[in-house]
Design a protein around this motif. Structure first.
Motif, PDB file in Angstrom:
ATOM      1  N   PRO A  55    -114.287 -10.740  49.120  1.00  0.00           N
ATOM      2  CA  PRO A  55    -114.115  -9.426  48.099  1.00  0.00           C
ATOM      3  C   PRO A  55    -113.105  -9.660  47.214  1.00  0.00           C
ATOM      4  N   GLU A  56    -112.619  -9.693  46.087  1.00  0.00           N
ATOM      5  CA  GLU A  56    -111.479  -9.241  45.272  1.00  0.00           C
ATOM      6  C   GLU A  56    -111.659  -8.147  44.701  1.00  0.00           C
ATOM      7  N   SER A  57    -110.243  -6.806  45.186  1.00  0.00           N
ATOM      8  CA  SER A  57    -110.806  -5.736  44.578  1.00  0.00           C
ATOM      9  C   SER A  57    -110.353  -5.642  43.254  1.00  0.00           C
ATOM     10  N   ILE A  58    -110.711  -5.487  42.003  1.00  0.00           N
ATOM     11  CA  ILE A  58    -110.888  -5.560  40.579  1.00  0.00           C
ATOM     12  C   ILE A  58    -110.587  -3.730  39.835  1.00  0.00           C
ATOM     13  N   VAL A  59    -109.884  -3.484  38.979  1.00  0.00           N
ATOM     14  CA  VAL A  59    -109.731  -2.054  38.407  1.00  0.00           C
ATOM     15  C   VAL A  59    -109.929  -2.282  37.323  1.00  0.00           C
ATOM     16  N   PHE A  60    -110.367  -1.288  36.274  1.00  0.00           N
ATOM     17  CA  PHE A  60    -109.985  -1.859  34.927  1.00  0.00           C
ATOM     18  C   PHE A  60    -111.148  -0.722  33.945  1.00  0.00           C
ATOM     19  N   ASN A  61    -110.561  -0.573  32.668  1.00  0.00           N
ATOM     20  CA  ASN A  61    -110.330   0.323  31.308  1.00  0.00           C
ATOM     21  C   ASN A  61    -111.730  -0.364  31.156  1.00  0.00           C
ATOM     22  N   SER A  62    -112.946   0.982  31.070  1.00  0.00           N
ATOM     23  CA  SER A  62    -114.626   1.309  29.633  1.00  0.00           C
ATOM     24  C   SER A  62    -114.092   1.363  28.428  1.00  0.00           C
ATOM     25  N   LYS A  63    -114.702   1.112  27.494  1.00  0.00           N
ATOM     26  CA  LYS A  63    -115.188   1.231  26.572  1.00  0.00           C
ATOM     27  C   LYS A  63    -114.313   2.616  26.222  1.00  0.00           C
ATOM     28  N   ASP A  64    -114.368   3.757  26.774  1.00  0.00           N
ATOM     29  CA  ASP A  64    -114.000   5.207  26.523  1.00  0.00           C
ATOM     30  C   ASP A  64    -112.630   5.384  26.989  1.00  0.00           C
ATOM     31  N   GLY A  65    -111.979   4.292  27.604  1.00  0.00           N
ATOM     32  CA  GLY A  65    -110.624   4.516  28.624  1.00  0.00           C
ATOM     33  C   GLY A  65    -110.993   5.097  29.791  1.00  0.00           C
ATOM     34  N   THR A  66    -112.062   5.297  30.428  1.00  0.00           N
ATOM     35  CA  THR A  66    -112.605   4.985  31.487  1.00  0.00           C
ATOM     36  C   THR A  66    -112.151   4.204  32.716  1.00  0.00           C
ATOM     37  N   GLU A  67    -111.607   4.931  34.213  1.00  0.00           N
ATOM     38  CA  GLU A  67    -110.670   3.598  34.586  1.00  0.00           C
ATOM     39  C   GLU A  67    -111.905   3.681  35.709  1.00  0.00           C
ATOM     40  N   VAL A  68    -112.793   2.425  36.095  1.00  0.00           N
ATOM     41  CA  VAL A  68    -113.027   1.376  36.850  1.00  0.00           C
ATOM     42  C   VAL A  68    -113.574   0.916  38.322  1.00  0.00           C
ATOM     43  N   HIS A  69    -113.891   0.995  39.137  1.00  0.00           N
ATOM     44  CA  HIS A  69    -113.007  -0.085  39.924  1.00  0.00           C
ATOM     45  C   HIS A  69    -114.505  -0.983  40.523  1.00  0.00           C
ATOM     46  N   GLY A  70    -113.815  -1.839  41.786  1.00  0.00           N
ATOM     47  CA  GLY A  70    -115.550  -2.702  41.433  1.00  0.00           C
ATOM     48  C   GLY A  70    -114.792  -4.136  42.040  1.00  0.00           C
ATOM     49  N   TRP A  71    -115.627  -5.052  42.327  1.00  0.00           N
ATOM     50  CA  TRP A  71    -115.096  -6.372  43.105  1.00  0.00           C
ATOM     51  C   TRP A  71    -115.831  -7.472  42.315  1.00  0.00           C
ATOM     52  N   ILE A  72    -114.887  -8.725  42.869  1.00  0.00           N
ATOM     53  CA  ILE A  72    -115.441  -9.777  42.548  1.00  0.00           C
ATOM     54  C   ILE A  72    -115.133 -10.794  43.350  1.00  0.00           C
ATOM     55  N   MET A  73    -116.928 -11.862  43.408  1.00  0.00           N
ATOM     56  CA  MET A  73    -115.966 -12.498  44.883  1.00  0.00           C
ATOM     57  C   MET A  73    -116.746 -14.094  44.081  1.00  0.00           C
ATOM     58  N   LYS A  74    -115.384 -15.168  44.402  1.00  0.00           N
ATOM     59  CA  LYS A  74    -115.672 -16.617  44.529  1.00  0.00           C
ATOM     60  C   LYS A  74    -116.764 -17.091  44.628  1.00  0.00           C
ATOM     61  N   PRO A  75    -117.659 -18.246  44.971  1.00  0.00           N
ATOM     62  CA  PRO A  75    -118.662 -18.273  45.188  1.00  0.00           C
ATOM     63  C   PRO A  75    -117.857 -19.272  46.366  1.00  0.00           C
ATOM     64  N   ALA A  76    -118.819 -19.531  47.775  1.00  0.00           N
ATOM     65  CA  ALA A  76    -118.411 -19.765  48.822  1.00  0.00           C
ATOM     66  C   ALA A  76    -117.469 -21.115  48.352  1.00  0.00           C
ATOM     67  N   GLU A  77    -117.081 -21.872  49.118  1.00  0.00           N
ATOM     68  CA  GLU A  77    -116.474 -22.639  49.217  1.00  0.00           C
ATOM     69  C   GLU A  77    -115.860 -23.372  47.747  1.00  0.00           C
ATOM     70  N   PHE A  78    -115.040 -22.226  47.388  1.00  0.00           N
ATOM     71  CA  PHE A  78    -114.585 -22.784  46.070  1.00  0.00           C
ATOM     72  C   PHE A  78    -113.808 -23.680  45.629  1.00  0.00           C
ATOM     73  N   GLU A  79    -113.433 -24.351  44.429  1.00  0.00           N
ATOM     74  CA  GLU A  79    -113.000 -25.672  43.773  1.00  0.00           C
ATOM     75  C   GLU A  79    -112.406 -24.814  43.174  1.00  0.00           C
ATOM     76  N   THR A  80    -110.862 -25.010  42.688  1.00  0.00           N
ATOM     77  CA  THR A  80    -110.448 -24.605  42.126  1.00  0.00           C
ATOM     78  C   THR A  80    -110.283 -25.691  40.342  1.00  0.00           C
ATOM     79  N   GLY A  81    -110.348 -25.479  39.584  1.00  0.00           N
ATOM     80  CA  GLY A  81    -110.715 -25.873  38.155  1.00  0.00           C
ATOM     81  C   GLY A  81    -112.215 -26.495  37.954  1.00  0.00           C
ATOM     82  N   LYS A  82    -113.167 -25.676  38.496  1.00  0.00           N
ATOM     83  CA  LYS A  82    -113.968 -25.964  38.330  1.00  0.00           C
ATOM     84  C   LYS A  82    -114.967 -24.528  37.956  1.00  0.00           C
TER      85      LYS A  82
END
Length: 671
Positions: free
Chosen positions: A414-441
């Motif tokens: 997983p890739e760690s991500i940090v972003f701001n919510s609607k009211d400016g609150t900092e939120v932490h999470g993760w995003i995973m690419k699909p297995a056997e990911f193909e660029t451009g798809k």
């Protein structure tokens, strides 16, 4: 290399609960695996002596609560005997196990004294059973003529054993998830002499829920939740009993855990979860100086919770010893911090510092003066036992039970991500690419929401996430406000605002994923979650049409009925929704079913029939309402399953759950 499969839960072993063996540099631990032919689990004790691993127990069973005599000669554990949990002991030098307790009811916990002379254990006894035992004592005093009548009565009783009996309920705390309807009980603490095996009552049962927590040479530390109104008692007091002397340790109103006595018996350390923010309160660590009657805060300034609380689905028999002493003045403990669970060192003068921080979850802890023994998992490793050398700070792998599995599967980091919510609150999470990911798809993205809400997603192995990635989906999972491992203000922010800021946090995570990852197909979004995550899934589909498919699991749909049917409902609703019994309007406002006429997203409902935490009627109401509105839906009921289906349920049902989950998304999200 092959993609991970749903059926791989059978191939993954849970390696957990390290326990340092006294007077050695060896460690014992559990290995739990699934017996596919029996559709069940087995847990056995293993040992690592620094060079190799050895299995110590065998058979189709699960053991628990492993402890050692202070000289390291004996190991004690709980196992079933005649369907009741009893204490067994076994010589570490070899030989057969010996059952040393023979109680009519199951033993719920035990401690071995520091001099290894006695073992103290809790046994819960039914109130009506105690009355029956007293009656039997009176009958034994009668003459032979009466005994003949008693024998006849006993035969009649035997005939009635198979007849159903009504359950009389006088308390609101009358049921519990994974247990069922509770019979009124009280706990007695007994002591057994480990030389003679003579048993005596140490804390007599008198309608107080005693629980022994630690045992010194001459004293025992225990908790008691004696209260005039047990239905609204959510606290336990901490006591020391030495001979006939009883002393209460000052604690805040709330829960006490991880009570440990220093080797010199001058101090105790314990975790305290006060009721300042009800069940959103950070657990904190304290030391109590027994000689000077002084309580010292260890983590007051840390603003992070002591303990783990990570949501995952592969830790079996993970008994977390949250605090361990390594000498007379120094101890180790774990802290959840920004999605990780890290190792800290504390001292009796109030100092604490992190000594092992990484992208990982520590879910098991034990130690001696030279080493810490740790169970550690990462997002791409299910978990093994490790040894940390205090002198060199080198972390060494002791077990490799899942090595072959990891080496032969395509696992997504997983890739760690940090972003701001609607009211400016900092939120932490993760995003995973699909297995056997193909660029451009372009790929569909599934948002997965944890339960709790006071739990957390973390840097640990999560089979379900890997299955979704292996099925060709991107996976987004975030820690919205209410999640642990962040500040006290952050974890408390969800209370009274379900569906408010937490909803905005999750939707901001979706916005972040779409804006920053060009492979995400924003026209093919799915959402799922369980428990609180099921509530939030229901809420989301009632407030946006952004998702093409949704799966709600063990969910809450109606707070007005939840408070009367859940095992925790009558107080959880007060604490979390901040709505008292008469505040129907507020409970209804936060109920997803209120917005059913706005729900257009196809919704699969997965629910366990024995779920007492989020009862089946929550799913039934939602299903009927959706069908009435003509929304595409399906309702899958899991028999012989409770709230913990995804984690500890019957293996075949865990597999079926994931099959229904992935099939729903496969049919509705284009790839």
């Amino acid at each position: 290399m092959t993609r991970i499969k749903i059926e791989d839960i059978i191939n993954i072993k849970s390696v957990a609960s390290p326990t340092a063996i006294p007077n050695s540099n060896s460690v014992a631990y559990y290995v739990t695996k699934i017996r596919e032919q029996d559709n069940d689990y087995e847990t056995h004790l293993y040992m690592n002596d620094g060079e190799s691993n050895h299995q110590l127990t065998y058979g189709n069973e699960r053991i628990s609560s492993v402890k050692f005599s202070k000289d390291g000669k004996y190991v004690f554990f709980l196992a079933l005997a005649d369907k009741k949990q009893q204490v067994f002991r076994m010589r570490m030098s070899g030989g057969e196990r010996e059952q040393i307790t023979h109680e009519k009811d199951s033993i719920t916990g035990f401690e071995v004294s520091n001099d290894s002379s006695r073992l103290y254990y809790n046994v819960s006894l039914e109130v009506n059973k105690i009355h029956a035992e007293k009656d039997e004592e009176n009958e034994e005093q009668k003459d032979a003529i009466v005994e003949e009548k008693v024998e006849s009565k006993g035969q009649q009783k035997d005939k009635k054993k198979d007849l159903p009996e009504p359950v009389v309920i006088d308390r609101m705390k009358y049921k519990f998830d994974s247990v069922g309807v509770l019979k009124e009980k009280y706990a007695e603490v007994k002591a057994i002499d480990l030389d003679t095996l003579d048993v005596e009552s140490y804390l007599s049962a008198d309608m107080i829920n005693y629980n022994v927590k630690a045992a010194g040479h001459s004293f025992v530390i225990f908790t008691s939740d004696e209260n005039d109104n047990p239905d609204f008692n959510f606290s336990a007091s901490l006591f020391i009993k030495e001979g006939d002397n009883l002393k209460e340790i000052p604690t805040s109103e709330g829960y006490i855990s991880n009570v440990k006595i220093s080797p010199n018996e001058n101090y105790i350390v314990f975790a305290e979860m006060s009721r300042e923010f009800e069940n959103a309160t950070h657990p904190k660590l304290f030391v109590y100086d027994l000689k000077n009657d002084k309580k010292i805060g260890i983590t007051d300034d840390l603003d992070r919770p002591v303990g783990g609380m990570v949501a995952t689905d592969m830790h079996q028999s993970a008994e977390m010893e949250g605090v361990v002493w390594i000498d007379d003045t120094t101890f180790l403990f774990v802290v959840a911090d920004y999605g990780n669970v890290n190792l800290y060192r504390g001292t009796v003068d109030g100092h604490c510092e992190a000594i092992l921080e990484d992208t990982h979850e520590i879910y098991g802890l034990s130690a001696n003066k030279d080493y810490a023994f740790l169970a550690i998992s990462t997002p791409t490793k299910p978990g093994e036992i490790y040894r940390l050398d205090f002198k060199t700070n080198v972390l060494e792998t002791l077990t490799t039970f899942n090595e072959e599995f990891v080496e032969n599967r395509t696992l997504v980091e997983p890739e760690s991500i940090v972003f701001n919510s609607k009211d400016g609150t900092e939120v932490h999470g993760w995003i995973m690419k699909p297995a056997e990911f193909e660029t451009g798809k372009k790929y569909p993205l599934i948002t997965n929401i944890h339960g709790g809400p006071h739990a957390l997603y973390g840097n640990t192995f999560f089979h379900e996430m890997q299955v979704l990635a292996a099925s060709g989906y991107g996976v987004l999972y975030v820690n919205p406000r209410g999640s642990h491992s962040y500040s006290q203000a952050f974890v408390d922010a969800v209370r009274g605002d379900y569906g408010g800021g937490d909803y905005e946090d999750i939707m901001a995570g979706v916005d972040h994923a779409v804006s920053n990852h060009d492979w995400v197909d924003e026209d093919n979004l799915g959402v799922t979650g369980g428990s609180y995550g099921g509530f939030m899934t229901n809420w989301i589909v009632g407030h946006t049409d952004r998702f093409k498919a949704a799966v709600t699991q063990r969910s809450i749909s109606n707070w007005t009925s939840f408070r009367g049917v859940s095992d925790i409902g009558y107080y959880f609703t007060d604490w979390q929704i901040k709505a008292e019994f008469s505040d129907i309007e507020k409970m209804w406002h936060h109920s997803p079913i209120k917005y059913v006429n706005q729900m257009k997203t196809p919704l699969l409902i997965l629910h366990s029939e024995r779920d007492f935490r989020c009862p089946m009627e929550q799913a039934e109401q939602l299903f009927i309402a959706l069908k009435y509105e003509g929304v595409k839906t399906r309702f899958v009921r899991f028999p012989e399953a409770d709230h913990n289906l995804s984690r500890t349920g019957k293996p075949n049902l865990r597999i079926k759950r994931l099959e229904y989950l992935t099939e729903w998304f496969d049919n509705l999200l284009s790839q």
